[in-house]
Design a protein around this motif. Structure first.
Motif, PDB file in Angstrom:
ATOM      1  N   GLY A  59       0.783  -1.225   0.000  1.00  0.00           N
ATOM      2  CA  GLY A  59       0.000   0.000   0.000  1.00  0.00           C
ATOM      3  C   GLY A  59       0.814   1.274   0.000  1.00  0.00           C
ATOM      4  N   THR A  60       2.127   1.179  -0.255  1.00  0.00           N
ATOM      5  CA  THR A  60       2.977   2.363  -0.349  1.00  0.00           C
ATOM      6  C   THR A  60       3.378   2.574  -1.802  1.00  0.00           C
ATOM      7  OG1 THR A  60       5.089   1.189  -0.062  1.00  0.00           O
ATOM      8  CG2 THR A  60       3.880   1.791   1.943  1.00  0.00           C
ATOM      9  N   GLU A  61       4.068   3.679  -2.075  1.00  0.00           N
ATOM     10  CA  GLU A  61       4.506   3.969  -3.438  1.00  0.00           C
ATOM     11  C   GLU A  61       5.496   2.920  -3.949  1.00  0.00           C
ATOM     12  OE1 GLU A  61       3.503   6.058  -5.579  1.00  0.00           O
ATOM     13  OE2 GLU A  61       2.148   7.254  -4.354  1.00  0.00           O
ATOM     14  N   LYS A  62       6.167   2.249  -3.024  1.00  0.00           N
ATOM     15  CA  LYS A  62       7.124   1.219  -3.438  1.00  0.00           C
ATOM     16  C   LYS A  62       6.425  -0.068  -3.877  1.00  0.00           C
ATOM     17  CE  LYS A  62      10.810   2.857  -0.373  1.00  0.00           C
ATOM     18  NZ  LYS A  62      11.707   2.504   0.765  1.00  0.00           N
ATOM     19  N   ASP A  63       5.165  -0.209  -3.526  1.00  0.00           N
ATOM     20  CA  ASP A  63       4.406  -1.398  -3.905  1.00  0.00           C
ATOM     21  C   ASP A  63       4.007  -1.278  -5.372  1.00  0.00           C
ATOM     22  OD1 ASP A  63       2.659  -3.522  -4.205  1.00  0.00           O
ATOM     23  OD2 ASP A  63       1.572  -3.155  -2.333  1.00  0.00           O
ATOM     24  N   ARG A  64       4.588  -2.112  -6.223  1.00  0.00           N
ATOM     25  CA  ARG A  64       4.317  -2.036  -7.655  1.00  0.00           C
ATOM     26  C   ARG A  64       3.113  -2.881  -8.067  1.00  0.00           C
ATOM     27  NH1 ARG A  64       6.111   2.379  -8.481  1.00  0.00           N
ATOM     28  NH2 ARG A  64       5.745   1.985 -10.715  1.00  0.00           N
ATOM     29  N   VAL A  65       2.492  -3.547  -7.114  1.00  0.00           N
ATOM     30  CA  VAL A  65       1.363  -4.416  -7.422  1.00  0.00           C
ATOM     31  C   VAL A  65       0.040  -3.795  -6.983  1.00  0.00           C
ATOM     32  CG1 VAL A  65       0.317  -6.680  -7.030  1.00  0.00           C
ATOM     33  CG2 VAL A  65       2.806  -6.473  -7.271  1.00  0.00           C
ATOM     34  N   ASN A  66      -0.009  -3.305  -5.746  1.00  0.00           N
ATOM     35  CA  ASN A  66      -1.241  -2.769  -5.181  1.00  0.00           C
ATOM     36  C   ASN A  66      -1.252  -1.238  -5.232  1.00  0.00           C
ATOM     37  OD1 ASN A  66      -2.377  -5.393  -3.953  1.00  0.00           O
ATOM     38  ND2 ASN A  66      -0.301  -5.305  -3.122  1.00  0.00           N
ATOM     39  N   CYS A  67      -2.399  -0.679  -5.567  1.00  0.00           N
ATOM     40  CA  CYS A  67      -2.536   0.769  -5.729  1.00  0.00           C
ATOM     41  C   CYS A  67      -2.502   1.466  -4.363  1.00  0.00           C
ATOM     42  CB  CYS A  67      -3.841   1.093  -6.442  1.00  0.00           C
ATOM     43  SG  CYS A  67      -4.155   2.866  -6.629  1.00  0.00           S
ATOM     44  N   PRO A  68      -1.522   2.343  -4.133  1.00  0.00           N
ATOM     45  CA  PRO A  68      -1.432   3.011  -2.830  1.00  0.00           C
ATOM     46  C   PRO A  68      -2.563   4.003  -2.594  1.00  0.00           C
ATOM     47  CG  PRO A  68       0.204   3.907  -4.331  1.00  0.00           C
ATOM     48  CD  PRO A  68      -0.400   2.722  -5.026  1.00  0.00           C
ATOM     49  N   ARG A  96      -2.369  -0.920 -11.247  1.00  0.00           N
ATOM     50  CA  ARG A  96      -2.162  -1.661 -10.005  1.00  0.00           C
ATOM     51  C   ARG A  96      -3.504  -2.177  -9.485  1.00  0.00           C
ATOM     52  NH1 ARG A  96       2.322   2.083  -6.761  1.00  0.00           N
ATOM     53  NH2 ARG A  96       3.316   2.938  -8.627  1.00  0.00           N
ATOM     54  N   LEU A  97      -3.436  -3.124  -8.578  1.00  0.00           N
ATOM     55  CA  LEU A  97      -4.638  -3.771  -8.082  1.00  0.00           C
ATOM     56  C   LEU A  97      -5.386  -2.910  -7.070  1.00  0.00           C
ATOM     57  CD1 LEU A  97      -3.348  -7.424  -7.497  1.00  0.00           C
ATOM     58  CD2 LEU A  97      -4.670  -6.558  -9.445  1.00  0.00           C
TER      59      LEU A  97
END
Length: 277
Positions: free
Chosen positions: A10-19, A35-36
């Protein structure tokens, strides 16, 4: 690896889930987001997208082709009527901790209403009750929201009147209500705790006295006044301004009138009219 993924979820570093969806429950890209958007199956918070219709944004055009100016006092009264309507309707299903309405202008956030309950069970009951409902002739499309910490979702610069992104900021610009209305609506929970403590104390002193306190908050009568549908321009209830408790003859509708008005949200559905959303 698992710990690393959990730390960036859930952070900007997460390339899968939309923060943004994780923090705000809304994303400007919508279904096109790369992103998901992990929609929760249960949550303390429900979101009603685009529910609040700001009269400034919906003002008719004047002879000069520009929107007719709406007085700030009229805008505030319209908003507080709406806020009280929603609070009173949903407070039937459990204690409300937060009721926030977005003042943003972007399509994915304009008029969004977030209601956080004290527990998930209350939120689930409220969500179920809103299915197929209408408000001011518009369908209410409620869903669970991942947002439970509004401190992370709110624009701090907006609260300090320094946000330079204006209404198109990607963080919540929460539209405030007056202190008097907040005290009337949310103060009931403080009074409930005080009565609960008093009831416990009385039970210890005398078992007979504690039996007289049942049902206080289910039968408030005229002091549980709520707003009506959009466009009403009624006077504020006396108890909002710190005055005594008014009756049905005051500017505010009494409880029975208010319940009848809310029932009209669903007139189309119950009368066999058009289908809900």
């Amino acid at each position: 690896m698992a710990e690393h993924l959990a730390s960036i979820f859930g952070t900007e570093k997460d390339r899968v889930n939309c923060p943004f969806y994780f923090k705000i429950g809304a994303c400007r890209h919508g279904d096109r987001c790369s992103r998901l958007h992990n929609k929760p199956t249960i949550s303390q918070t429900i979101l009603i997208p685009n529910m609040y219709q700001n009269p400034v944004l919906n003002a008719p055009l004047g002879p000069d082709g520009l929107p007719v100016q709406v007085a700030p006092e009229e805008v505030m009264e319209h908003y507080e009527d709406f806020y009280e309507d929603v609070f009173e309707e949903l407070a039937q299903y459990g204690e409300i901790e937060n009721l926030n309405v977005c003042d943003n202008l972007a399509d994915h956030m304009v008029g969004n209403v977030y209601v956080k309950f004290r527990d998930e069970e209350s939120a689930a009951k409220a969500l179920q009750a809103l299915q197929g409902r209408y408000y001011a002739g518009r369908p209410v499309m409620a869903e669970f929201s991942p947002v439970t910490d509004f401190r992370e979702a709110t624009c701090r610069q907006y609260e300090e009147n320094t946000c330079n992104r204006g209404g198109y900021c990607n963080f919540m610009h929460i539209k405030p209500i007056g202190k008097d209305l907040r005290k009337v609506l949310f103060g009931r929970y403080k009074r409930r705790e005080e009565r609960s403590r008093s009831r416990d104390h009385d039970r210890r002193r005398s078992p007979q006295r504690g039996r007289n306190f049942g049902g206080d908050f289910r039968n408030r009568g005229p002091d549980r006044r709520g707003g009506g549908g959009y466009g009403d321009r009624r006077g504020r209830s006396p108890d909002r301004r710190g005055g005594g408790a008014g009756g049905a003859g005051g500017g505010r509708d009494n409880s029975a009138e208010r319940r009848a008005r809310i029932a009209s949200w669903n007139r189309d559905r119950t009368g066999g009219g058009g289908s809900g959303g």
